[in-house]
Design a protein around this motif. Sequence first.
Motif, PDB file in Angstrom:
ATOM      1  N   HIS A  39       2.220   4.161 -15.724  1.00 14.36           N
ATOM      2  CA  HIS A  39       1.472   3.802 -14.517  1.00 14.36           C
ATOM      3  C   HIS A  39       1.470   4.971 -13.535  1.00 14.36           C
ATOM      4  CE1 HIS A  39      -0.156   1.157 -11.437  1.00 14.36           C
ATOM      5  NE2 HIS A  39       0.745   1.623 -10.604  1.00 14.36           N
ATOM      6  N   THR A  78      -3.485  -4.457  -7.798  1.00 17.33           N
ATOM      7  CA  THR A  78      -3.643  -3.822  -9.103  1.00 17.33           C
ATOM      8  C   THR A  78      -4.481  -4.648 -10.061  1.00 17.33           C
ATOM      9  OG1 THR A  78      -1.647  -4.802 -10.017  1.00 17.33           O
ATOM     10  CG2 THR A  78      -1.409  -2.680  -8.906  1.00 17.33           C
ATOM     11  N   LYS A  79      -4.887  -5.814  -9.670  1.00 19.75           N
ATOM     12  CA  LYS A  79      -5.657  -6.692 -10.547  1.00 19.75           C
ATOM     13  C   LYS A  79      -7.149  -6.359 -10.478  1.00 19.75           C
ATOM     14  CE  LYS A  79      -2.007  -9.153 -11.505  1.00 19.75           C
ATOM     15  NZ  LYS A  79      -1.279  -9.002 -12.682  1.00 19.75           N
ATOM     16  N   HIS A 118      -1.848  -2.917 -17.396  1.00 18.65           N
ATOM     17  CA  HIS A 118      -1.700  -4.358 -17.210  1.00 18.65           C
ATOM     18  C   HIS A 118      -1.624  -5.045 -18.570  1.00 18.65           C
ATOM     19  CE1 HIS A 118      -2.435  -3.436 -13.121  1.00 18.65           C
ATOM     20  NE2 HIS A 118      -3.619  -2.953 -13.403  1.00 18.65           N
ATOM     21  N   PRO A 128       3.342  -5.168 -10.774  1.00 18.29           N
ATOM     22  CA  PRO A 128       1.938  -5.352 -10.438  1.00 18.29           C
ATOM     23  C   PRO A 128       1.799  -6.185  -9.173  1.00 18.29           C
ATOM     24  CG  PRO A 128       2.526  -6.635 -12.374  1.00 18.29           C
ATOM     25  CD  PRO A 128       3.709  -5.797 -12.018  1.00 18.29           C
TER      26      PRO A 128
END
Length: 137
Positions: free
Chosen positions: A129, A36-37, A110, A32
């Motif tokens: 993913h 990607t957050k 996540h 990550p």
Amino acid sequence: MQTTITIRTLAATALVVIWSAGSASAGLFWAPSAATKTSSSALHYHDGTYRGPSVRQYYGYVQAQAHIKNGKIVAIDILRSPTDRRTSRYINSIALPRLKSEIVQAQNTHVSNVSGATLTSDAFLASTHAALLQSLN
């Protein structure tokens, strides 16, 4: 040949080749990043079934398939996982269902790795993913 997938809300997937003792091993590596957050509400998956690549981990390959309906992750299938060792079968029987459930609940990849199943978790999350990246196109 290397393919780069660029999505504004998700990190790219890279091909990693490891050389050892005269043989090569290729697989996908995913980690990550700040890109990607994002919240799951920012992502809109396209309906369909998307197959992730087979991702090599130390004990074998792991492959996942994502099912999207009405823009939501409704199910994740395990297409491939190591089965040649009793310990691998045991770890997979506990870790993979837990990861599947967490991904569907979170609506993204996540999620935390399963303790004691780091290699399997990493490979399963990478394959899932990549499948989800396909559903964004």
